[in-house]
Write an enzyme that holds these catalytic residues in place. Sequence first.
Site, PDB file in Angstrom:
ATOM      1  N   GLY A 108       0.836  -1.201   0.000  1.00  7.89           N
ATOM      2  CA  GLY A 108       0.000   0.000   0.000  1.00  7.89           C
ATOM      3  C   GLY A 108       0.870   1.248   0.000  1.00  7.89           C
ATOM      4  O   GLY A 108       2.113   1.156   0.080  1.00  7.89           O
ATOM      5  N   ASP A 109       0.218   2.412  -0.139  1.00  5.30           N
ATOM      6  CA  ASP A 109       0.924   3.703  -0.109  1.00  5.30           C
ATOM      7  C   ASP A 109       1.944   3.845  -1.234  1.00  5.30           C
ATOM      8  O   ASP A 109       2.968   4.500  -1.074  1.00  5.30           O
ATOM      9  CB  ASP A 109       1.653   3.919   1.244  1.00  5.30           C
ATOM     10  CG  ASP A 109       0.742   3.695   2.418  1.00  5.30           C
ATOM     11  OD1 ASP A 109      -0.398   4.172   2.365  1.00  5.30           O
ATOM     12  OD2 ASP A 109       1.153   3.027   3.390  1.00  5.30           O
ATOM     13  N   GLY A 150       1.557   5.421  -3.909  1.00  2.00           N
ATOM     14  CA  GLY A 150       1.345   6.642  -4.693  1.00  2.00           C
ATOM     15  C   GLY A 150       0.251   6.438  -5.732  1.00  2.00           C
ATOM     16  O   GLY A 150       0.319   6.978  -6.838  1.00  2.00           O
ATOM     17  N   LYS A 151      -0.761   5.670  -5.347  1.00  4.23           N
ATOM     18  CA  LYS A 151      -1.865   5.374  -6.283  1.00  4.23           C
ATOM     19  C   LYS A 151      -2.662   6.618  -6.621  1.00  4.23           C
ATOM     20  O   LYS A 151      -3.171   6.752  -7.720  1.00  4.23           O
ATOM     21  CB  LYS A 151      -2.831   4.341  -5.662  1.00  4.23           C
ATOM     22  CG  LYS A 151      -2.288   2.934  -5.649  1.00  4.23           C
ATOM     23  CD  LYS A 151      -3.360   1.937  -5.285  1.00  4.23           C
ATOM     24  CE  LYS A 151      -3.617   1.805  -3.811  1.00  4.23           C
ATOM     25  NZ  LYS A 151      -2.518   1.291  -2.995  1.00  4.23           N
ATOM     26  N   GLY A 152      -2.794   7.545  -5.640  1.00  7.69           N
ATOM     27  CA  GLY A 152      -3.681   8.700  -5.794  1.00  7.69           C
ATOM     28  C   GLY A 152      -3.491   9.439  -7.099  1.00  7.69           C
ATOM     29  O   GLY A 152      -4.427   9.636  -7.862  1.00  7.69           O
ATOM     30  N   ALA A 188      -8.338   2.952   3.562  1.00 12.99           N
ATOM     31  CA  ALA A 188      -7.473   3.420   2.476  1.00 12.99           C
ATOM     32  C   ALA A 188      -7.203   4.915   2.647  1.00 12.99           C
ATOM     33  O   ALA A 188      -7.954   5.613   3.320  1.00 12.99           O
ATOM     34  CB  ALA A 188      -8.150   3.173   1.137  1.00 12.99           C
ATOM     35  N   GLY A 189      -6.146   5.388   2.035  1.00 13.98           N
ATOM     36  CA  GLY A 189      -5.856   6.817   2.080  1.00 13.98           C
ATOM     37  C   GLY A 189      -5.337   7.261   0.735  1.00 13.98           C
ATOM     38  O   GLY A 189      -4.209   6.975   0.394  1.00 13.98           O
ATOM     39  N   HIS A 190      -6.197   7.898  -0.050  1.00 18.86           N
ATOM     40  CA  HIS A 190      -5.772   8.334  -1.377  1.00 18.86           C
ATOM     41  C   HIS A 190      -5.775   9.860  -1.421  1.00 18.86           C
ATOM     42  O   HIS A 190      -6.789  10.496  -1.172  1.00 18.86           O
ATOM     43  CB  HIS A 190      -6.706   7.755  -2.452  1.00 18.86           C
ATOM     44  CG  HIS A 190      -6.590   6.268  -2.569  1.00 18.86           C
ATOM     45  ND1 HIS A 190      -7.434   5.493  -3.329  1.00 18.86           N
ATOM     46  CD2 HIS A 190      -5.716   5.413  -2.018  1.00 18.86           C
ATOM     47  CE1 HIS A 190      -7.067   4.225  -3.230  1.00 18.86           C
ATOM     48  NE2 HIS A 190      -6.040   4.154  -2.429  1.00 18.86           N
ATOM     49  N   GLN A 215      -5.069  -0.481  -0.609  1.00 12.60           N
ATOM     50  CA  GLN A 215      -3.966  -1.224   0.017  1.00 12.60           C
ATOM     51  C   GLN A 215      -3.039  -1.794  -1.077  1.00 12.60           C
ATOM     52  O   GLN A 215      -2.895  -1.161  -2.109  1.00 12.60           O
ATOM     53  CB  GLN A 215      -4.484  -2.330   0.951  1.00 12.60           C
ATOM     54  CG  GLN A 215      -5.179  -1.810   2.204  1.00 12.60           C
ATOM     55  CD  GLN A 215      -6.654  -1.518   1.999  1.00 12.60           C
ATOM     56  OE1 GLN A 215      -7.355  -2.317   1.430  1.00 12.60           O
ATOM     57  NE2 GLN A 215      -7.113  -0.387   2.477  1.00 12.60           N
ATOM     58  N   THR A 264      -1.327   8.512   5.307  1.00  8.92           N
ATOM     59  CA  THR A 264      -2.405   9.468   5.029  1.00  8.92           C
ATOM     60  C   THR A 264      -3.531   9.330   6.046  1.00  8.92           C
ATOM     61  O   THR A 264      -4.121  10.309   6.483  1.00  8.92           O
ATOM     62  CB  THR A 264      -3.008   9.193   3.624  1.00  8.92           C
ATOM     63  OG1 THR A 264      -1.943   9.016   2.715  1.00  8.92           O
ATOM     64  CG2 THR A 264      -3.897  10.305   3.154  1.00  8.92           C
ATOM     65  N   THR A 300      -3.512   7.428   9.174  1.00  3.38           N
ATOM     66  CA  THR A 300      -3.200   7.401  10.606  1.00  3.38           C
ATOM     67  C   THR A 300      -2.048   8.333  10.982  1.00  3.38           C
ATOM     68  O   THR A 300      -1.787   8.524  12.170  1.00  3.38           O
ATOM     69  CB  THR A 300      -2.810   5.971  11.029  1.00  3.38           C
ATOM     70  OG1 THR A 300      -1.700   5.572  10.217  1.00  3.38           O
ATOM     71  CG2 THR A 300      -3.937   4.991  10.822  1.00  3.38           C
ATOM     72  N   LYS A 334       7.830   7.606  -7.413  1.00  4.45           N
ATOM     73  CA  LYS A 334       8.798   8.194  -6.487  1.00  4.45           C
ATOM     74  C   LYS A 334      10.250   7.874  -6.834  1.00  4.45           C
ATOM     75  O   LYS A 334      11.090   7.691  -5.944  1.00  4.45           O
ATOM     76  CB  LYS A 334       8.466   7.776  -5.052  1.00  4.45           C
ATOM     77  CG  LYS A 334       7.092   8.291  -4.613  1.00  4.45           C
ATOM     78  CD  LYS A 334       6.831   8.033  -3.166  1.00  4.45           C
ATOM     79  CE  LYS A 334       6.466   9.272  -2.412  1.00  4.45           C
ATOM     80  NZ  LYS A 334       6.170   9.083  -1.013  1.00  4.45           N
ATOM     81  N   SER A 356       6.673   7.769 -12.500  1.00  7.73           N
ATOM     82  CA  SER A 356       6.224   9.021 -11.882  1.00  7.73           C
ATOM     83  C   SER A 356       7.412   9.678 -11.191  1.00  7.73           C
ATOM     84  O   SER A 356       8.117   9.034 -10.411  1.00  7.73           O
ATOM     85  CB  SER A 356       5.116   8.701 -10.887  1.00  7.73           C
ATOM     86  OG  SER A 356       4.860   9.823 -10.090  1.00  7.73           O
TER      87      SER A 356
HETATM   88  P1  IMP Z   1      -6.727  -2.912   8.601  1.00  6.52           P
HETATM   89  O1  IMP Z   1      -6.923  -2.890   7.122  1.00  6.52           O
HETATM   90  O2  IMP Z   1      -7.129  -1.635   9.264  1.00  6.52           O
HETATM   91  O3  IMP Z   1      -7.319  -4.120   9.248  1.00  6.52           O
HETATM   92  O4  IMP Z   1      -5.138  -3.018   8.863  1.00  6.52           O
HETATM   93  C1  IMP Z   1      -4.403  -4.208   8.530  1.00  6.52           C
HETATM   94  C2  IMP Z   1      -3.030  -3.861   7.966  1.00  6.52           C
HETATM   95  O5  IMP Z   1      -3.197  -3.220   6.696  1.00  6.52           O
HETATM   96  C3  IMP Z   1      -2.201  -2.899   8.798  1.00  6.52           C
HETATM   97  O6  IMP Z   1      -0.836  -3.240   8.648  1.00  6.52           O
HETATM   98  C4  IMP Z   1      -2.459  -1.542   8.162  1.00  6.52           C
HETATM   99  O7  IMP Z   1      -1.404  -0.635   8.383  1.00  6.52           O
HETATM  100  C5  IMP Z   1      -2.527  -1.958   6.698  1.00  6.52           C
HETATM  101  N1  IMP Z   1      -3.301  -1.046   5.859  1.00  6.52           N
HETATM  102  C6  IMP Z   1      -4.654  -0.934   5.777  1.00  6.52           C
HETATM  103  N2  IMP Z   1      -5.004  -0.013   4.871  1.00  6.52           N
HETATM  104  C7  IMP Z   1      -3.859   0.470   4.360  1.00  6.52           C
HETATM  105  C8  IMP Z   1      -3.560   1.430   3.333  1.00  6.52           C
HETATM  106  O8  IMP Z   1      -4.431   2.014   2.699  1.00  6.52           O
HETATM  107  N3  IMP Z   1      -2.233   1.642   3.077  1.00  6.52           N
HETATM  108  C9  IMP Z   1      -1.256   0.971   3.728  1.00  6.52           C
HETATM  109  N4  IMP Z   1      -1.489   0.059   4.669  1.00  6.52           N
HETATM  110  C10 IMP Z   1      -2.765  -0.194   4.980  1.00  6.52           C
END
Ligand code: IMP
Length: 429
Positions: free
Chosen positions: A12-13, A15-17, A39-41, A223, A298, A300, A330, A412
């Site tokens: 995850g993270d 740089g999909k956004g 998710a955090g986009h 993710q 993004t 947490t 990146k 990118s």
């Molecule tokens: P959950 O999805 O909140 O249950 O978290 C499970 C695992 O997935 C943890 O390690 C989170 O940090 C990770 N995780 C969940 N969503 C994301 C995301 O959008 N980007 C990166 N890691 C994620």
Amino acid sequence: MANVAVIGAQWGDEGKGKIVDWLAERADIVVRFQGGHNAGHTLVVGDKTYKLSLLPSGIVRGTPSVIGNGVVLDPWALKAEVERLREQGVVATPDTLMIADTCALILPFHRDLDGLREDASGAGKIGTTRRGIGPAYEDKVGRRAIRVCDLAHLDDLGPQLDRLTAHHDALRAGFGEPPIDREALVAELREIAGFVLPFAAPVWRTLNEARAAGKRILFEGAQGVLLDIDHGTYPFVTSSNTIAGTAAGGSGVGPGAVGFVLGIAKAYTTRVGSGPFPTELADETGERLGVRGHEFGTVTGRKRRCGWFDAVLVRQSAAVSGITGIALTKLDVLDGFEEIRICTGYRLGDETLDHYPAHAAEQARVVPIYETMEGWSQTTAGARSWAELPAQAIKYIRRVEELIRCPVTLVSTSPEREDTILVRDPFAD
Ligand code: IMP
């Protein structure tokens, strides 16, 4: 013409956004098919920055957007995100936002349970986003979930609520928590139902009609493959299948609906939360990657762990997810490193591995085998063509392609949308 699925090829993270936004502008419809508001986009459009957790990225530009049945939906988080966007001038209407009536709901006690379990797990905690994603998927698979369509039939919820509360009250008692207040829960659901129901629809039909009409569909993954419940670093994973194959099942179209699978990978590796990470650098180099790459979550705000590019993991992601082409993001973060390393295999005791083992203890024990490449001193930031890249950077990309056995179809070089080298247009296939 292909429909496109965009998925993360690491943890995850990636740089999909930026890439999703670029594709969303050219799509007729954008679909989220798994995960939830974990998710955090981040989308930068003009001088505005939008942070999305649950809504598909198309919403920002008014492209019809769909939340598929594979998503777990927190209706209060939905309302908050829709209201936040409205303050930024983006208005979601039932014409621009459709939510599958079969989505399972994330309820307040799911969030509580997620946090309680994490707090009780000490060093063994998963490091979840504490948004109730896992507990909501558990109830879906356990056939006790409340779904979006139930919001229109709250008076008939009795037997389903019995099963749900019996299960959760037992768990809550174990944590010393009071039982669920059923009346309060139904009252809260009644209140939020009026907000959610106008968006609820049989989205499988909308998507199949869109397909028949030759519209371009963008499936937006959340993710990354290494967090996939089956293919990821179990148990340090999320609770859904994050691979491209889920685009079909998580939205109600056939497997042939996805044409081009664009996997996003950073030119190095990061991870948030716990779990194995073979190329992690707990030293100055890792720190330097984190600072240069602004590696903070993004959703947490947590600091991301950083390390070298792991070609074994991305090769595996590409295989299990059927990735057609990689968007390498990146690249500019690697500018100025004298030497750059790529992990090409692992050592596990006396054995040499060309894949990531399944067992958690072995995943934690593998030692990366590195290949060292000469870095480049020039900047790649803002490059828009191969000609603007230093020869060593091109060499690095070519070596990555070779090792992951998948072409790099986009590079990118900054958060700006135009700072992109496009080799192959996914929608043009
Ligand atoms: P959950 O999805 O909140 O249950 O978290 C499970 C695992 O997935 C943890 O390690 C989170 O940090 C990770 N995780 C969940 N969503 C994301 C995301 O959008 N980007 C990166 N890691 C994620």
